[in-house]
Structure formats: C-alpha cells, structure tokens
Design a protein around this motif. Structure first.
Motif, PDB file in Angstrom:
ATOM      1  N   GLN A 191       0.856  -1.184   0.000  1.00 33.82           N
ATOM      2  CA  GLN A 191       0.000   0.000   0.000  1.00 33.82           C
ATOM      3  C   GLN A 191       0.895   1.237   0.000  1.00 33.82           C
ATOM      4  O   GLN A 191       2.063   1.164   0.355  1.00 33.82           O
ATOM      5  CB  GLN A 191      -0.924   0.024   1.232  1.00 33.82           C
ATOM      6  CG  GLN A 191      -2.045  -1.001   1.195  1.00 33.82           C
ATOM      7  CD  GLN A 191      -2.941  -0.913   2.417  1.00 33.82           C
ATOM      8  OE1 GLN A 191      -2.549  -0.384   3.448  1.00 33.82           O
ATOM      9  NE2 GLN A 191      -4.148  -1.441   2.310  1.00 33.82           N
ATOM     10  N   THR A 192       0.314   2.368  -0.381  1.00 31.90           N
ATOM     11  CA  THR A 192       1.046   3.639  -0.363  1.00 31.90           C
ATOM     12  C   THR A 192       0.232   4.675   0.404  1.00 31.90           C
ATOM     13  O   THR A 192      -0.969   4.487   0.659  1.00 31.90           O
ATOM     14  CB  THR A 192       1.302   4.157  -1.787  1.00 31.90           C
ATOM     15  OG1 THR A 192       0.042   4.370  -2.441  1.00 31.90           O
ATOM     16  CG2 THR A 192       2.136   3.161  -2.594  1.00 31.90           C
ATOM     17  N   LEU A 193       0.896   5.767   0.770  1.00 33.25           N
ATOM     18  CA  LEU A 193       0.235   6.905   1.417  1.00 33.25           C
ATOM     19  C   LEU A 193       0.789   8.189   0.805  1.00 33.25           C
ATOM     20  O   LEU A 193       1.999   8.293   0.560  1.00 33.25           O
ATOM     21  CB  LEU A 193       0.499   6.907   2.926  1.00 33.25           C
ATOM     22  CG  LEU A 193      -0.494   6.171   3.820  1.00 33.25           C
ATOM     23  CD1 LEU A 193       0.062   6.015   5.225  1.00 33.25           C
ATOM     24  CD2 LEU A 193      -1.827   6.897   3.870  1.00 33.25           C
ATOM     25  N   GLU A 228     -12.605   6.532  14.717  1.00 32.60           N
ATOM     26  CA  GLU A 228     -13.851   6.896  14.034  1.00 32.60           C
ATOM     27  C   GLU A 228     -14.118   8.396  14.086  1.00 32.60           C
ATOM     28  O   GLU A 228     -14.937   8.913  13.307  1.00 32.60           O
ATOM     29  CB  GLU A 228     -15.039   6.138  14.642  1.00 32.60           C
ATOM     30  CG  GLU A 228     -15.449   6.555  16.043  1.00 32.60           C
ATOM     31  CD  GLU A 228     -14.556   5.995  17.143  1.00 32.60           C
ATOM     32  OE1 GLU A 228     -14.790   6.329  18.319  1.00 32.60           O
ATOM     33  OE2 GLU A 228     -13.638   5.209  16.809  1.00 32.60           O
ATOM     34  N   GLU A 229     -13.425   9.121  14.974  1.00 30.57           N
ATOM     35  CA  GLU A 229     -13.615  10.560  15.072  1.00 30.57           C
ATOM     36  C   GLU A 229     -12.715  11.348  14.122  1.00 30.57           C
ATOM     37  O   GLU A 229     -12.855  12.563  13.995  1.00 30.57           O
ATOM     38  CB  GLU A 229     -13.365  11.018  16.515  1.00 30.57           C
ATOM     39  CG  GLU A 229     -14.357  10.426  17.520  1.00 30.57           C
ATOM     40  CD  GLU A 229     -14.166  10.970  18.916  1.00 30.57           C
ATOM     41  OE1 GLU A 229     -13.500  12.020  19.055  1.00 30.57           O
ATOM     42  OE2 GLU A 229     -14.672  10.345  19.872  1.00 30.57           O
ATOM     43  N   ALA A 230     -11.805  10.654  13.464  1.00 32.27           N
ATOM     44  CA  ALA A 230     -10.929  11.328  12.513  1.00 32.27           C
ATOM     45  C   ALA A 230     -11.716  11.689  11.258  1.00 32.27           C
ATOM     46  O   ALA A 230     -12.486  10.878  10.749  1.00 32.27           O
ATOM     47  CB  ALA A 230      -9.753  10.430  12.141  1.00 32.27           C
ATOM     48  N   HIS A 238      -9.570   3.588   7.341  1.00 33.70           N
ATOM     49  CA  HIS A 238      -9.615   4.887   6.672  1.00 33.70           C
ATOM     50  C   HIS A 238      -8.839   4.826   5.364  1.00 33.70           C
ATOM     51  O   HIS A 238      -7.782   4.195   5.282  1.00 33.70           O
ATOM     52  CB  HIS A 238      -9.011   5.978   7.561  1.00 33.70           C
ATOM     53  CG  HIS A 238      -9.895   6.403   8.690  1.00 33.70           C
ATOM     54  ND1 HIS A 238     -10.512   7.629   8.733  1.00 33.70           N
ATOM     55  CD2 HIS A 238     -10.266   5.761   9.821  1.00 33.70           C
ATOM     56  CE1 HIS A 238     -11.226   7.729   9.848  1.00 33.70           C
ATOM     57  NE2 HIS A 238     -11.085   6.600  10.536  1.00 33.70           N
ATOM     58  N   ASP A 239      -9.373   5.482   4.351  1.00 30.86           N
ATOM     59  CA  ASP A 239      -8.636   5.587   3.099  1.00 30.86           C
ATOM     60  C   ASP A 239      -8.604   7.052   2.667  1.00 30.86           C
ATOM     61  O   ASP A 239      -9.102   7.931   3.371  1.00 30.86           O
ATOM     62  CB  ASP A 239      -9.240   4.698   2.012  1.00 30.86           C
ATOM     63  CG  ASP A 239     -10.721   4.964   1.778  1.00 30.86           C
ATOM     64  OD1 ASP A 239     -11.221   6.035   2.191  1.00 30.86           O
ATOM     65  OD2 ASP A 239     -11.386   4.103   1.177  1.00 30.86           O
ATOM     66  N   ASP A 240      -7.983   7.329   1.550  1.00 30.30           N
ATOM     67  CA  ASP A 240      -7.840   8.689   1.039  1.00 30.30           C
ATOM     68  C   ASP A 240      -7.155   9.598   2.057  1.00 30.30           C
ATOM     69  O   ASP A 240      -7.498  10.763   2.202  1.00 30.30           O
ATOM     70  CB  ASP A 240      -9.213   9.270   0.655  1.00 30.30           C
ATOM     71  CG  ASP A 240      -9.091  10.545  -0.181  1.00 30.30           C
ATOM     72  OD1 ASP A 240      -8.062  10.690  -0.861  1.00 30.30           O
ATOM     73  OD2 ASP A 240      -9.995  11.388  -0.119  1.00 30.30           O
ATOM     74  N   LEU A 241      -6.172   9.034   2.769  1.00 26.29           N
ATOM     75  CA  LEU A 241      -5.416   9.804   3.751  1.00 26.29           C
ATOM     76  C   LEU A 241      -4.190  10.425   3.104  1.00 26.29           C
ATOM     77  O   LEU A 241      -3.705   9.959   2.074  1.00 26.29           O
ATOM     78  CB  LEU A 241      -4.952   8.902   4.894  1.00 26.29           C
ATOM     79  CG  LEU A 241      -6.025   8.309   5.812  1.00 26.29           C
ATOM     80  CD1 LEU A 241      -5.421   7.178   6.635  1.00 26.29           C
ATOM     81  CD2 LEU A 241      -6.598   9.385   6.727  1.00 26.29           C
TER      82      LEU A 241
END
Length: 452
Positions: A354-356, A399-401, A427-430
């Motif tokens: 995966q990448t970020l 979940e609050e992020a 979470h995605d699209d970070l």
C-alpha cells in the motif's frame, strides 16, 4: 577542576529524556545511578576510565525504562541500592531515610523524597561533610518537578502535596550543591520538561516556579495543571522493576526473516512495525503495518501504541542500526522480538503493498486537517480548523478522525504513524503533511490558531 567535571559522567538518553550517571570513586570502582537496561553508553564510559561498577543505585521504581541495576549486579557484582519501601523482590540493599552507604572515601546518604512515587529516594553524595551533589531522580528537576500522576489520577494530588515537601527539603541543601536529576528535557515524566539537564540548588531557588509557590495548595495546583498525557507502557514497568527484569546472558540480536516467515508470523498474531523513514513508508509498505521511524523517540511510540505480548516484526531499510532498534525495544520491556524483514525481500517476493500520500504544505488545499500532536503543542499554534486527537489516543478514537484528512504533526514522523493507524482501522484517502504547522503558515501566508 570540579568534582562533576572530573568524576561524574552524565549519560543522556535523548529519546526518553533521561540521564543516568556514572561516578568514578577513585579506586577503579564506580557508582551507577538510575542506569537503564541499555547499558551500552555506561559500559563505554566505564571502560574508558578503567572502572568496574561496584554500586548501582535506583532513585525510584522507574515507569519509563527497565532498570539496569540487576544486569550490573550479575555482570560486575554491583551492590544494588534502592528504597526498602519499594519492596523489590530481588537481592538489594534496602535503604530508608538517613541511611548512609560508605563508597570508599565518599558517602551516599538516602533522603526520602516521595511525590513522583511513594518510595522515591534522592541520594546525597558527600565528601566527608561537604555536599557534592544530589541525585534527585524524579523529585526536583531542572525548572520543575516530576509528575505525580503515574500511580493513578486518584492519587495525583496527594503525591503532588508530598512532592511539595520533598522539594522544600532539597531546597534546604547549600546553594552550591549540584543537582543531578534523572528526568529532563523530552521526558514524559517531567512536568513540564526543561532544556537543561543539571543545575544547582541555588539556581533552582532563583528560577524554579514550583519552588517559588507560596504554599502547598498553590504548588499542587500548578503542578497538576502542567500534566499532559504519558505513554501507555508507563503503567506496566513499575511492577516489572519491582520484580526485576530478566538478566541477559548474551548480547541480543535480531533475526533476519523471509517474506514467508513474516506471513506465518502474521497468521500467529504478530505486529508489523515499519521502522524505515517516512518517505520510504509512503512509497510502499505492508498493509496493516504501523510506521514508527527508527529515531531517538522510537521506544516512546512503540511503548505507547503496540502491545507488549505479541511477536514483533520490524520492516527495515538497508543500513539501519539493528542493535539500536533491539535495545530501544528491550529497555522498555518488549521481549518478543521475532526479527526483521528487509523491505527489498518483501518486494522481491511479490508481497502486497500500500502507499500513502506525502504532501507539502502548499498542496493541502481545503482538505480537513487532523493534528495529532500533544495538547500543549496544539494549543501553542495549529493549522486553522484542525481537528485535534493526540496520537496516543488515536487508536481508540479512529472513528472521530475526519474522512480524507491530511494528518499533521511537527515534522511528519508522528503524522505517518497516525496515518498508518488510521489506515489499519479502515480509513482511506489519507495524506500526511511533509513538515509542520509552521510550513503551512509560510506556504499560505495565514497565521496559526492558538488555544484548544
């Protein structure tokens, strides 16, 4: 040349923000004070002077590192000196207030200074009747006093009041008496940390705001108001130090793992910690891996975010210091070190990646920002409208992020750790800010917001 210059060697752990001390007793023997389980620097200093450690003194049951006193007893035959009130279960000389130990020319006198912990002792080093200095551990520190909430929030005020009396007792020593604290800049045991490592009684009487507090109530109020969060592993180590950490019979090494062995360990519940630099992790990492770049602060975040009862696999880059990695884990009680996997071996085996995104400040745009720094850092100045969740709390508050957040810290390392935690939580699209709030202010021409 003064005593401290000639006979005393401070050994600073920059990551934990602590100091141990090696005292040359003048006859080939030495006293070690608050030595960590990672004895590499102490050994080097002792060998340089041709010293064998005859005494290993601990000021208190440390919460932030495992004591090296037992290892010194096993390797050098050192006598362990510690508070009798600590009820340690291993062989040691238990001391109470006023007890003295003949070091062979110098004398070490125990002073009961509760507050940071119940059984806390300071050690006054004497040459005949002259006070050379005092090892204050987690009592009086440079510009402040150590925190009093490590035994539970319900006891924080009671121990703050004990700390008040301990500091005033120490302040009665002659002004020229050197002060050699264990906790200092960068230590989560400090409240708050200062920049200097050592001081004198006279200097602290002039500048320490807590010593200037007019009464016990004011002191307790000021000290308690300065307390921030602290790493989760602090709640474990005091009891391990009371029982005594395992003595190591050989120099620990970290096994090299194959991709296949890593997959098998994952099936068995292993945790993957990627210790490569932030840019490497951003470009590709094992799904579910937690990014904690190997640096001075590695142990703090390992101990804050990872369980100590699961096998640990470390993803490494060529040239990284495996001994440093191993000792940072061992000094805070992480024993199940399964080994390390070179990232290139995972790639060569066709392992999933995966990448970020790693964004410079001028590329954030209107995306929501998640600030994961400590509260004091956030209050001092943050990106406008940023959501604040401390990194140490993030796993339980994922979940609050905000969705699609750009995660920010001071430089990028902690933000990448946070993003990896969020990615593991689904979470995605970070993205991660490559830099800090100051870079954002410079790139946008906007001012940082202050306050909570």
């Amino acid at each position: 040349m003064g005593f401290a210059d000639d006979h005393l060697t401070p050994l600073v752990d920059e990551g934990l923000g602590n100091s141990a001390y090696l005292v040359d007793l003048g006859d080939g023997r030495a006293l070690a004070v608050d030595a960590s389980r990672d004895l590499r620097a102490l050994r080097t200093a002792a060998e340089r002077r041709g010293l064998s450690v005859a005494f290993a003194a601990d000021t208190h049951l440390h919460a932030d590192f495992l004591t090296g006193a037992l290892q010194l007893a096993a390797d050098d035959g050192a006598t362990v000196l510690a508070s009798a009130a600590g009820h340690r279960t291993f062989d040691h000389r238990g001391l109470a207030d006023g007890d003295e130990v003949d070091l062979g020319g110098l004398t070490l006198r125990a002073l009961a200074t509760p507050g940071h912990t119940d059984e806390h002792l300071s050690f006054l080093l004497l040459d005949d009747t002259r006070e050379l200095g005092v090892f204050t551990g987690g009592s009086l520190i440079v510009g402040s006093a150590a925190r009093t909430d490590l035994l539970g929030a319900d006891r924080a005020e009671e121990l703050a009041r004990a700390q008040y009396h301990s500091l005033r007792r120490l302040a009665e020593l002659p002004d020229e008496t050197a002060v050699w604290p264990t906790h200092g800049a960068g230590s989560f045991c400090s409240a708050p940390p200062g920049a200097e490592r050592t001081t004198t009684i006279g200097a602290q009487k002039r500048v320490n705001a807590l010593l200037a507090a007019p009464d016990e109530d004011t002191f307790a109020r000021q000290l308690l108001a300065s307390l921030g969060s602290y790493p989760a592993y602090f709640d474990r180590l005091g009891e391990i130090n009371r029982r005594g950490p395992a003595v190591l019979s050989t120099t620990p090494t970290l096994a090299t793992l194959s991709a296949a062995e890593t997959r098998q360990l994952l099936v068995q519940g292993a945790q993957i910690i990627d210790v490569r630099p932030v840019t490497d992790f951003a470009h590709g990492h094992i799904p579910g891996a937690i990014s904690i770049p190997l640096r001075d602060q590695f142990a703090t975040w390992l101990g804050w975010l990872l369980p100590d009862d699961a096998p640990l696999v470390f993803v490494t880059a060529p040239g990284q210091d495996l001994a440093e990695l191993t000792w940072q884990a061992l000094k805070i009680g992480y024993e199940r070190l399964a080994g390390h996997l070179e990232w290139a071996a995972w790639q060569a085996d066709g392992g999933e990646q995966q990448t970020l995104d790693l964004l410079t400040a001028d590329r954030i745009g209107d995306r929501p920002v998640l600030d994961i720094r400590q509260r004091a850092e956030h209050v001092a100045g943050h990106i406008a409208d940023a959501v604040h969740i401390e990194l140490g709390d993030l796993a339980g508050l994922a979940e609050e992020a905000p969705a699609g957040a750009v995660v920010a810290c001071g430089h990028g390392e902690r933000a990448m750790t946070a993003a990896s935690l969020l990615a593991r939580a689904g979470h995605d699209d970070l993205a991660v800010l490559d830099g800090g709030p100051g870079d954002w202010a410079k790139a946008t021409g906007r001012t940082l917001e202050e306050g909570a």
